[in-house]
Design an enzyme around this catalytic site. Sequence first.
Site, PDB file in Angstrom:
ATOM      1  N   TYR A  57       5.956   7.356  -0.160  1.00  0.00           N
ATOM      2  CA  TYR A  57       5.152   8.089   0.815  1.00  0.00           C
ATOM      3  C   TYR A  57       6.059   8.611   1.932  1.00  0.00           C
ATOM      4  O   TYR A  57       6.531   7.860   2.779  1.00  0.00           O
ATOM      5  CB  TYR A  57       4.061   7.205   1.415  1.00  0.00           C
ATOM      6  CG  TYR A  57       3.027   6.709   0.426  1.00  0.00           C
ATOM      7  CD1 TYR A  57       2.903   7.278  -0.846  1.00  0.00           C
ATOM      8  CD2 TYR A  57       2.170   5.664   0.748  1.00  0.00           C
ATOM      9  CE1 TYR A  57       1.959   6.824  -1.750  1.00  0.00           C
ATOM     10  CE2 TYR A  57       1.213   5.213  -0.151  1.00  0.00           C
ATOM     11  CZ  TYR A  57       1.118   5.788  -1.393  1.00  0.00           C
ATOM     12  OH  TYR A  57       0.174   5.333  -2.284  1.00  0.00           O
ATOM     13  N   LEU A 208     -12.652   8.252  -1.209  1.00  0.00           N
ATOM     14  CA  LEU A 208     -13.240   9.490  -0.696  1.00  0.00           C
ATOM     15  C   LEU A 208     -12.815  10.702  -1.521  1.00  0.00           C
ATOM     16  O   LEU A 208     -13.053  11.840  -1.123  1.00  0.00           O
ATOM     17  CB  LEU A 208     -12.849   9.691   0.770  1.00  0.00           C
ATOM     18  CG  LEU A 208     -13.353   8.619   1.748  1.00  0.00           C
ATOM     19  CD1 LEU A 208     -12.831   8.883   3.149  1.00  0.00           C
ATOM     20  CD2 LEU A 208     -14.870   8.552   1.733  1.00  0.00           C
ATOM     21  N   GLY A 211     -10.831  13.324   0.163  1.00  0.00           N
ATOM     22  CA  GLY A 211     -11.589  14.033   1.195  1.00  0.00           C
ATOM     23  C   GLY A 211     -12.810  14.761   0.697  1.00  0.00           C
ATOM     24  O   GLY A 211     -13.669  15.145   1.489  1.00  0.00           O
TER      25      GLY A 211
END
Length: 314
Positions: A57, A208, A211
């Site tokens: 990351y 999610l 998003g």
Amino acid sequence: MEHRALGKSGIQVSEIGFGAWAIGGDAWGPVEDSASLSAMERALDLGVTFIDTADVYGNGHSETLVAQIIKGRRDQIVVASKGGLMGHHRDPQQEPVYDRPEKIIAAFEASLRRLGTEYIDVYFDHIWWNAPRETEAFLTAFAQLKQEGRVRAVGVSTDDFAYVQQFNQGGTLDVVQLDYSLLNRKAEQDILPYCLEHGIGVVVRGPLSKGMLTGKFSPETRFPEGDVRHNWPQEAWYQTQLDQMEQLRVLSSANRSLGQLALQFVLNHPAVSVAIPGGKTPEQVEQNVQASIRPLLTEQDLRQIEIVTPGART
């Protein structure tokens, strides 16, 4: 904030965690370090005790930001990180990158240095390959790191049931991290029941759906260059999922956003230990944390969900 057991590991975690992929700054559009640090700080203020990161990351940048947050309160936070993708060529014609335990331990120690800690609570193999030698190398390295007390629990981050079974061949797998959401219920078919049966903790990434399940996207939405969602509006499935969001919106209210509904859905599964939505701002974190309320979902909610996004729950 409600807490849950991370499988049989003996570790307790907040059921809403903090996913630290976006704050790496290389895959989710622009992000400011100051905002990322404020987001994590707000998460801890609201009772979040689980932070998930990885060496890839931001090429390690996410881990260095997490280091700033855990400094001085290390024993209060369960830190998870992952190794196995950094520099991985994924070419089946070449030798595996992580084919020896010492290579994995070297990657682990690099994460330790970036995190500024002497141990990692949960260390995952970040799988995206099919090489038996790597599986054996990780299993050997995992055993050594646990024996030395430098990790408390080990796991795999994968959506492949066969990998999960391979890593649990000796019954030593503690945790699985997988993609699970209202829009991706495949894990209900095999991995989630298996984890529940074997006492394996489950960390849900993508609750999610990058998003989508917040309900804030539309056909006119455009994502910046460098964002993993950049090409979404050109994909055939994009409009289909937008339509599904509209059908699910009837389940949201002034007291529960669509995103909170999505988080409550994954938390409603008995195999799930913690969901790790990302958050680039304190406001996003606040929205996520508010999903940790009771009751999670009503029978009416579940019936409507089953109509819109049918799955494999029994």
